[in-house]
Design a protein around this motif. Structure first.
Motif, short mmCIF file in Angstrom:
data_model
loop_
_atom_site.label_atom_id
_atom_site.label_comp_id
_atom_site.label_asym_id
_atom_site.label_seq_id
_atom_site.Cartn_x
_atom_site.Cartn_y
_atom_site.Cartn_z
N MET A 1 4.84 -35.94 -21.57
CA MET A 1 4.03 -37.15 -21.34
C MET A 1 3.90 -37.76 -20.05
SD MET A 1 5.49 -39.56 -24.34
CE MET A 1 4.14 -40.38 -24.93
N GLU A 2 2.87 -37.75 -19.54
CA GLU A 2 2.48 -38.17 -18.21
C GLU A 2 2.96 -39.34 -17.73
OE1 GLU A 2 -0.16 -37.24 -20.41
OE2 GLU A 2 -0.78 -35.28 -19.80
N ILE A 3 3.23 -40.48 -18.66
CA ILE A 3 3.63 -41.57 -18.15
C ILE A 3 4.98 -41.46 -17.46
CG2 ILE A 3 4.22 -42.38 -20.57
CD1 ILE A 3 2.77 -44.58 -17.87
N ILE A 4 5.79 -40.45 -18.51
CA ILE A 4 7.35 -40.47 -18.02
C ILE A 4 7.30 -39.95 -16.33
CG2 ILE A 4 9.38 -38.95 -18.39
CD1 ILE A 4 8.65 -39.25 -21.33
N GLN A 5 6.41 -39.02 -16.00
CA GLN A 5 6.39 -38.46 -14.63
C GLN A 5 5.81 -39.60 -13.81
OE1 GLN A 5 3.45 -35.37 -15.29
NE2 GLN A 5 5.12 -33.79 -15.50
N ILE A 6 5.01 -40.53 -14.16
CA ILE A 6 4.55 -41.60 -13.49
C ILE A 6 5.57 -42.51 -13.21
CG2 ILE A 6 2.90 -43.43 -13.04
CD1 ILE A 6 0.94 -41.63 -14.68
N VAL A 7 6.19 -43.02 -14.16
CA VAL A 7 7.44 -43.79 -13.96
C VAL A 7 8.48 -43.38 -13.31
CG1 VAL A 7 8.90 -45.20 -15.40
CG2 VAL A 7 6.73 -44.99 -16.15
N LEU A 9 8.46 -40.61 -10.80
CA LEU A 9 8.12 -41.01 -9.70
C LEU A 9 8.09 -42.26 -8.98
CD1 LEU A 9 6.88 -39.58 -6.91
CD2 LEU A 9 4.52 -40.05 -7.94
N SER A 10 7.64 -43.25 -9.63
CA SER A 10 7.46 -44.74 -9.46
C SER A 10 9.10 -45.09 -9.01
CB SER A 10 6.86 -45.61 -10.07
OG SER A 10 5.50 -45.22 -10.45
N LEU A 11 10.05 -45.02 -9.93
CA LEU A 11 11.27 -45.36 -9.87
C LEU A 11 12.12 -44.65 -8.61
CD1 LEU A 11 12.41 -45.56 -13.35
CD2 LEU A 11 12.18 -47.40 -12.00
N PHE A 12 11.78 -43.47 -8.43
CA PHE A 12 12.24 -42.84 -7.46
C PHE A 12 11.94 -43.36 -6.07
CE2 PHE A 12 11.97 -39.28 -4.24
CZ PHE A 12 13.28 -38.94 -4.08
N ALA A 13 10.52 -43.53 -5.73
CA ALA A 13 9.68 -44.22 -4.78
C ALA A 13 10.58 -45.64 -4.52
CB ALA A 13 8.35 -44.10 -4.79
N THR A 14 10.60 -46.21 -5.64
CA THR A 14 11.08 -47.71 -5.47
C THR A 14 12.71 -47.45 -4.82
OG1 THR A 14 9.84 -48.37 -7.34
CG2 THR A 14 11.52 -49.83 -6.62
N VAL A 15 13.47 -46.89 -5.25
CA VAL A 15 14.74 -46.61 -4.78
C VAL A 15 14.80 -46.29 -3.14
CG1 VAL A 15 16.89 -45.29 -4.85
CG2 VAL A 15 15.96 -46.06 -6.85
N LEU A 16 13.73 -45.24 -3.10
CA LEU A 16 13.73 -44.81 -1.71
C LEU A 16 13.36 -46.15 -0.59
CD1 LEU A 16 12.06 -41.48 -1.66
CD2 LEU A 16 14.33 -42.06 -0.59
N VAL A 17 12.30 -46.74 -1.04
CA VAL A 17 11.77 -47.88 -0.39
C VAL A 17 12.81 -49.19 -0.12
CG1 VAL A 17 10.31 -49.99 -0.69
CG2 VAL A 17 9.36 -47.47 -0.87
N LEU A 18 13.86 -49.25 -1.28
CA LEU A 18 14.77 -50.34 -1.03
C LEU A 18 15.51 -49.79 -0.10
CD1 LEU A 18 15.23 -51.48 -4.74
CD2 LEU A 18 13.99 -52.67 -2.82
N ILE A 19 16.05 -48.49 0.08
CA ILE A 19 16.99 -48.10 0.79
C ILE A 19 16.50 -48.02 2.42
CG2 ILE A 19 18.20 -45.87 1.52
CD1 ILE A 19 18.45 -45.17 -1.48
N ALA A 33 2.58 -46.28 -0.02
CA ALA A 33 1.12 -46.07 -0.13
C ALA A 33 0.93 -44.32 -0.43
CB ALA A 33 0.64 -45.86 1.33
N PHE A 34 1.94 -43.61 -0.19
CA PHE A 34 1.75 -42.09 -0.65
C PHE A 34 2.13 -42.12 -1.97
CE2 PHE A 34 4.11 -38.05 -1.91
CZ PHE A 34 3.05 -37.09 -1.39
N THR A 35 2.93 -43.00 -2.76
CA THR A 35 3.25 -43.02 -4.07
C THR A 35 2.09 -43.40 -4.77
OG1 THR A 35 5.60 -43.13 -3.94
CG2 THR A 35 4.85 -43.92 -6.02
N GLY A 36 1.23 -44.61 -4.50
CA GLY A 36 0.34 -45.04 -5.06
C GLY A 36 -0.98 -44.02 -4.91
#
Length: 129
Positions: A1-7, A9-19, A33-36
């Motif tokens: 499912m594509e939504i699992i890939q999107i979520v 990627l988004s969770l991974f990017a969120t963790v990176l951003v917080l760090i 921006a790159f994630t979006g």
């Protein structure tokens, strides 16, 4: 499912951003921006499928393609303006984001004029003289 890939990627990017956000806020914004943009590009294939189905339905229903194309342009303007405003908001620029949204609304009004004109002409023709 594509939504699992999107979520995912988004969770991974969120963790990176917080760090990264505390030490390098510019890099954090670039990750956002790159994630979006990546998610948007991932969805373009899905959007083109929907557009093709709508064009097929319009052809079968004998609807003038100019109306469908105008409506699709309006929807595209709305999505792009919202996407741009969200990215700019992520950078902390609320006033610029508001200007993007206003620009999108004005462009949508301009694009809708031909459709509104046809609707008004049709209603006027239906009214008794």
């Amino acid at each position: 499912m594509e939504i699992i890939q999107i979520v995912g990627l988004s969770l991974f990017a969120t963790v990176l951003v917080l760090i990264i956000k505390e030490q390098k806020p510019m890099f954090a914004f670039l990750i956002v921006a790159f994630t979006g943009i990546t998610i948007f590009l991932f969805l373009i294939g899905k959007i083109s499928t929907v557009i093709q189905v709508l064009e097929d339905l319009a052809t079968k229903a004998s609807i003038d393609m100019i109306f469908l194309k105008t409506i699709l342009k309006i929807v595209g303007i709305a999505y792009i303006a919202e996407f741009g405003a969200q990215i700019v908001r992520d950078a902390g620029q609320e006033s610029i984001a508001s200007k993007i949204e206003l620009s999108g609304k004005v462009l949508i009004m301009v694009m809708a004029i031909p459709i509104v004109s046809v609707i008004i002409e049709t209603v006027v023709k239906l009214l008794p003289a």
